[in-house]
Motif scaffolding. Structure first.
Motif, PDB file in Angstrom:
ATOM      1  N   UNK A 152      39.575  56.128  45.633  1.00 41.22           N
ATOM      2  CA  UNK A 152      39.236  55.618  44.300  1.00 41.22           C
ATOM      3  C   UNK A 152      40.321  55.897  43.262  1.00 41.22           C
ATOM      4  N   UNK A 153      41.328  56.613  43.662  1.00 42.67           N
ATOM      5  CA  UNK A 153      42.442  56.793  42.723  1.00 42.67           C
ATOM      6  C   UNK A 153      43.384  55.592  42.741  1.00 42.67           C
ATOM      7  N   UNK A 154      43.193  54.750  43.721  1.00 45.47           N
ATOM      8  CA  UNK A 154      44.058  53.573  43.833  1.00 45.47           C
ATOM      9  C   UNK A 154      43.392  52.399  43.134  1.00 45.47           C
ATOM     10  N   UNK A 155      44.139  51.822  42.268  1.00 44.87           N
ATOM     11  CA  UNK A 155      43.671  50.666  41.516  1.00 44.87           C
ATOM     12  C   UNK A 155      44.427  49.429  42.001  1.00 44.87           C
ATOM     13  N   UNK A 156      43.673  48.452  42.416  1.00 43.00           N
ATOM     14  CA  UNK A 156      44.297  47.210  42.883  1.00 43.00           C
ATOM     15  C   UNK A 156      44.166  46.143  41.808  1.00 43.00           C
ATOM     16  N   UNK A 157      45.281  45.664  41.363  1.00 40.96           N
ATOM     17  CA  UNK A 157      45.317  44.621  40.343  1.00 40.96           C
ATOM     18  C   UNK A 157      45.900  43.362  40.953  1.00 40.96           C
ATOM     19  N   UNK A 158      45.140  42.300  40.928  1.00 43.75           N
ATOM     20  CA  UNK A 158      45.586  41.048  41.519  1.00 43.75           C
ATOM     21  C   UNK A 158      45.834  40.025  40.428  1.00 43.75           C
ATOM     22  N   UNK A 159      47.052  39.545  40.387  1.00 46.33           N
ATOM     23  CA  UNK A 159      47.457  38.576  39.370  1.00 46.33           C
ATOM     24  C   UNK A 159      47.456  37.171  39.960  1.00 46.33           C
TER      25      UNK A 159
END
Length: 464
Positions: free
Chosen positions: A275-282
DNA sequence: CGTTTTTGACCCGCGC
DNA sequence: GCGCGGGTCAAAAACG
């Protein structure tokens, strides 16, 4: 599908008032003069170790006529413009009016120093010229390949479905590319005009389909962040939130609000496993100019998307092209990137979570060599999940810089793209793509005035 | 009061 | 056709 209906549960993805933050930190309508100052100050072309002279990097001889060459040496490119000898004598006249020998000695020293600096300046000019020439050669090579590819496509399709604009079409349609690469645009235009001679109607239909694909191409960025959303320099408005299957964390949907009608959207979701990893999809390309803080991320994602599309456009096999790219970049592969073909839309993932090396850059020393369609900064990697049909890329781990603990994603991308190993990998990759093995070409957008000559290596050393 | 966020409803594509 | 899941819309609520 049911949304999380509770504020408390959704707070993990609810960003702080990002609008206020962005406006405060990156006032969109204000000039960025401070950046220009920084840019000059970053350049430390030749600190004089021999004389251990403190360098006045940002000194302008035009502004101050009392330059003491024993103290301040202008390291900029205005070395030849100051009448330093006479200036020096003026200063000395006031200090030691009775010492002619001393003054003469001083003048000789100053002249020698001046000549030495002129020589170095000349060398720098030559280096710069060589870089520009290399860049132009590289650009011409790309242009030639694009033209050849377009013509070949036209010939192949003349008895079939008409002319396929092919990959370069997708490349040039990107917003950033349109802003930064007029030359490539003209090539694209010519190519399309040739195609239109063959079959106007079909081209329009295909272009529409391509544009739809372009809009749907995605670039996913994985980064460790405690914050609910990553600061990437753009202004976003949240328009939805949903629970995605297989992930207890909600997925948030944002759209760019920096300009009316900007099609860019992004999804933000925490990794279920970590949960420390944030996935941002553009998704999509900005239809407006970007502030410097957003350029790093936007240009990188845009470039990644464009290469992804250029390799996976709706060709007959679709997969082959991407495999070609993957194979081409094999020597520089890593597990920091991946391509997903089975996803609803083509997606390339940049994994910035695996940062084995300690911080090796100084933020204020870096300027992003902005990536655009000219630099083709693409490198695809091993799949991060089993979605990908493509595999086999391993980029050396040491090209991945690590940002400061509270660095924004833009900082991280900036650091990544400023890494000489990164650019070297890109250079070789481009050479490989073009099949000529024409190494030695410089990478970067020379046209872009923000390109800086200062890079840091893995040890934190600054080189030019 | 204007802007942003929240959140239930709706639409669409896909697989069965 | 139906259910599922992803994505978007838009009215209401919250915020500054």
């Amino acid at each position: 599908m049911v949304f999380t209906g509770h504020k408390t549960s959704s707070s993990s993805l609810t960003p702080p008032p990002t609008t206020t933050h962005f406006q405060a930190t990156t006032p969109y309508d204000q000039p960025y003069t401070c950046d220009d100052d920084k840019l000059i100050q970053e350049v430390d072309f030749f600190k004089d170790k021999k004389h251990d002279l403190p360098i006045s990097d940002n000194y302008d001889l035009h502004k101050d006529s009392t330059v003491d060459l024993d103290i301040n040496i202008n390291t900029g490119l205005h070395l030849l413009t100051g009448n330093t000898s006479s200036d020096q004598s003026v200063i000395d006249d006031g200090v030691s009016p009775n010492s002619e020998d001393k003054q003469t000695k001083h003048e000789i020293t100053a002249k020698a120093e001046f000549e030495r600096m002129s020589g170095e300046n000349q060398q720098l000019k030559e280096v710069l010229n060589k870089m520009i020439i290399d860049y132009n050669i590289l650009e011409m090579h790309i242009a030639t390949m694009m033209q050849q590819k377009g013509e070949r496509k036209c010939k192949e399709d003349v008895n079939g479905k008409g002319c396929m604009p092919a990959a370069p079409r997708s490349v040039m349609d990107l917003g950033l590319a349109a802003e930064n690469d007029e030359h490539s645009q003209s090539i694209d235009k010519d190519q399309r005009l040739n195609c239109l001679k063959n079959d106007n109607r079909d081209v329009e239909e295909i272009e529409q389909a391509n544009e739809a694909t372009i809009r749907r191409a995605r670039v996913s960025v994985r980064a460790r962040s405690e914050a609910s959303v990553i600061t990437d320099g753009c202004q976003w408005r949240k328009y939805g939130q949903k629970m995605a299957k297989g992930n207890p964390c909600p997925r948030a949907y944002y759209r760019c609000t920096m300009a009316v009608g900007c099609p860019v959207r992004k999804q933000v979701q925490r990794c279920a496993e970590d949960k420390t990893i944030l996935t941002t999809t553009y998704e999509g390309n900005h239809n407006h100019p970007l502030p410097p803080a957003a350029m790093a991320m936007a240009s990188t994602t845009s470039s990644a998307a464009q290469m992804l599309l250029s390799g996976s456009m709706p060709s007959s096999d679709g997969v082959t092209n991407s495999n070609y790219l993957s194979t081409t970049l094999l020597p520089y592969s890593s597990n920091m990137t991946s391509i997903s073909a089975s996803a609803p839309f083509p997606t390339v993932t940049l994994d910035l979570t695996q940062t084995p090396n300690p911080l090796h850059f100084q933020r204020d020393q870096l300027q992003l060599p902005f990536l655009n369609s000219s630099s083709l900064p693409q490198f695809f990697g091993q799949p991060l999940n089993n979605q990908s049909k493509f595999s086999g890329l391993q980029m050396s781990q040491n090209i991945l810089p690590q940002g400061p603990p509270h660095a924004t994603l833009a900082d991280t991308v900036t650091a990544l793209t400023a890494d000489p190993n990164f650019t070297a990998a890109l250079a070789t990759a481009i050479s490989s793509i073009m099949g000529g093995g024409n190494g030695g070409g410089s990478i970067g957008n020379v046209k872009n005035e923000h390109v800086n000559a200062t890079y840091c290596d893995n040890n934190g050393n600054v080189s030019n």
